[in-house]
Design an enzyme around this catalytic site. Structure first.
Site, PDB file in Angstrom:
ATOM      1  N   HIS A   1      69.574  78.807  19.626  1.00  0.00           N
ATOM      2  CA  HIS A   1      69.199  79.529  18.399  1.00  0.00           C
ATOM      3  C   HIS A   1      67.755  79.989  18.553  1.00  0.00           C
ATOM      4  O   HIS A   1      66.862  79.161  18.734  1.00  0.00           O
ATOM      5  CB  HIS A   1      69.357  78.625  17.179  1.00  0.00           C
ATOM      6  CG  HIS A   1      70.780  78.209  16.957  1.00  0.00           C
ATOM      7  ND1 HIS A   1      71.587  78.806  16.021  1.00  0.00           N
ATOM      8  CD2 HIS A   1      71.550  77.278  17.595  1.00  0.00           C
ATOM      9  CE1 HIS A   1      72.793  78.255  16.081  1.00  0.00           C
ATOM     10  NE2 HIS A   1      72.797  77.332  17.023  1.00  0.00           N
ATOM     11  N   TYR A   2      67.566  81.304  18.480  1.00  0.00           N
ATOM     12  CA  TYR A   2      66.235  81.885  18.666  1.00  0.00           C
ATOM     13  C   TYR A   2      65.634  82.274  17.319  1.00  0.00           C
ATOM     14  O   TYR A   2      66.338  82.787  16.440  1.00  0.00           O
ATOM     15  CB  TYR A   2      66.319  83.125  19.554  1.00  0.00           C
ATOM     16  CG  TYR A   2      66.555  82.784  21.000  1.00  0.00           C
ATOM     17  CD1 TYR A   2      65.488  82.509  21.842  1.00  0.00           C
ATOM     18  CD2 TYR A   2      67.845  82.723  21.515  1.00  0.00           C
ATOM     19  CE1 TYR A   2      65.704  82.184  23.181  1.00  0.00           C
ATOM     20  CE2 TYR A   2      68.065  82.391  22.848  1.00  0.00           C
ATOM     21  CZ  TYR A   2      66.992  82.127  23.669  1.00  0.00           C
ATOM     22  OH  TYR A   2      67.204  81.801  24.986  1.00  0.00           O
ATOM     23  N   PHE A   3      64.329  82.045  17.205  1.00  0.00           N
ATOM     24  CA  PHE A   3      63.623  82.304  15.951  1.00  0.00           C
ATOM     25  C   PHE A   3      62.441  83.233  16.188  1.00  0.00           C
ATOM     26  O   PHE A   3      61.782  83.155  17.226  1.00  0.00           O
ATOM     27  CB  PHE A   3      63.099  80.980  15.364  1.00  0.00           C
ATOM     28  CG  PHE A   3      64.199  80.085  14.886  1.00  0.00           C
ATOM     29  CD1 PHE A   3      64.556  80.062  13.555  1.00  0.00           C
ATOM     30  CD2 PHE A   3      64.902  79.286  15.787  1.00  0.00           C
ATOM     31  CE1 PHE A   3      65.590  79.256  13.112  1.00  0.00           C
ATOM     32  CE2 PHE A   3      65.939  78.476  15.354  1.00  0.00           C
ATOM     33  CZ  PHE A   3      66.282  78.464  14.017  1.00  0.00           C
TER      34      PHE A   3
ATOM     35  N   VAL B   1      66.939  84.907  14.731  1.00  0.00           N
ATOM     36  CA  VAL B   1      67.254  86.295  15.094  1.00  0.00           C
ATOM     37  C   VAL B   1      68.505  86.413  15.949  1.00  0.00           C
ATOM     38  O   VAL B   1      69.120  87.476  16.003  1.00  0.00           O
ATOM     39  CB  VAL B   1      66.072  86.978  15.825  1.00  0.00           C
ATOM     40  CG1 VAL B   1      64.921  87.205  14.859  1.00  0.00           C
ATOM     41  CG2 VAL B   1      65.606  86.162  17.027  1.00  0.00           C
TER      42      VAL B   1
END
Lengths: 179, 179
Positions: free
Chosen positions: B35-37, B102
């Site tokens: 999970h990319y932020f 994102v």
């Protein structure tokens, strides 16, 4: 979960220790080194939030986010705790993201438990000596009633008066001491 | 430590698996959900940084900061990894601080090791199949020389051509797929 806590300033922990030892179960003593960070694009002093990395004497490291105070009595906040596997990495992670360390506080904390309450006897060095009485509730609606429970318990069982309440956080006390 | 890695796009993992199995030691298979932020006040797409929470199939959770690419060959970055004790808490912590998710990417990763290299055979679903060859160096000065070592090793031992190099990160590929 919501943390509800009330903190009292005391002149000495010795008398309180006698009282607390008589009614509560000792859970141990913790040496804590707390490092507080400000957000890269929010002023936490204004938004009443906090990010803290706590290094315990036994090497355990906890990163904590504290949300703004809720409710009218005592201090209730959203609190998120994450146990992590290294202090230096955690500090480096926050710094790379633009968080800056604003204060560090060392304290020696004796921890007791009785009924639904956790009691902390805190020697916070230059900041003074404090007693914190804390409990957790599952919903925000319960926090004011619980704060009143804590007030009554502290007065009746620990002999602490509402006039001794210290509404400022350790971080706020440290920032004011610096000025 | 600095991670140096080169990623190759391949049409199928089956042929590579035969080659890699012949020369390298299998370390296992990992199912990873990444999970990319994005940062609350920095555009990571512009600064070439990344914050990722990786949930492994065995429940292990790692928060990672990746710094901008360094060096001229391959992909070298500062990388900070923190093992944490809960996925939901980690996500909640970043969200409260204004980080926004994102993209999320699932991949199945076979891991091998030979000499100083770690080899990953990645099935990244819609994004395709990839081979990553990676190693770590202690100083930034060593990264370009190490990237050249990886290029030579990949060509000579794995039969991978520089024309197959995929310079984009999985996050960049996912963001481009979305458009």
């Amino acid at each position: 979960m919501f943390e509800v806590e009330i903190k009292y300033k005391v002149s000495s922990l010795a008398d309180l220790r006698k009282v607390v030892s008589g009614i509560a179960n000792p859970l141990g003593v913790s040496e804590e080194e707390d490092h507080y960070f400000n957000h890269p694009c929010r002023d936490f002093a204004a938004t009443d939030e906090a990010v803290r990395i706590r290094l315990h004497g036994d090497g355990e490291v906890i990163i904590t986010y504290k949300g703004p105070r809720l409710g009218s009595v005592g201090k209730t906040r959203v609190e998120i705790n994450i146990k992590v596997d290294g202090f230096n990495n955690a500090v480096d992670f926050l710094r790379r993201l633009g968080f800056s360390e604003v204060a560090s506080i060392r304290k020696r904390r004796e921890i007791y438990t009785v009924d639904k309450y956790t009691i902390y006897l805190d020697d916070a060095g230059d900041l003074g000596s404090f007693v914190e009485v804390e409990t957790m509730v599952s919903s925000e609606q319960l926090t004011d009633a619980m704060a009143k429970d804590i007030l009554r318990f502290s007065e009746e069982k620990l002999g602490l008066s509402p006039s001794q309440i210290e509404p400022r956080t350790y971080l706020e006390l440290a920032m004011e001491n610096r000025r």
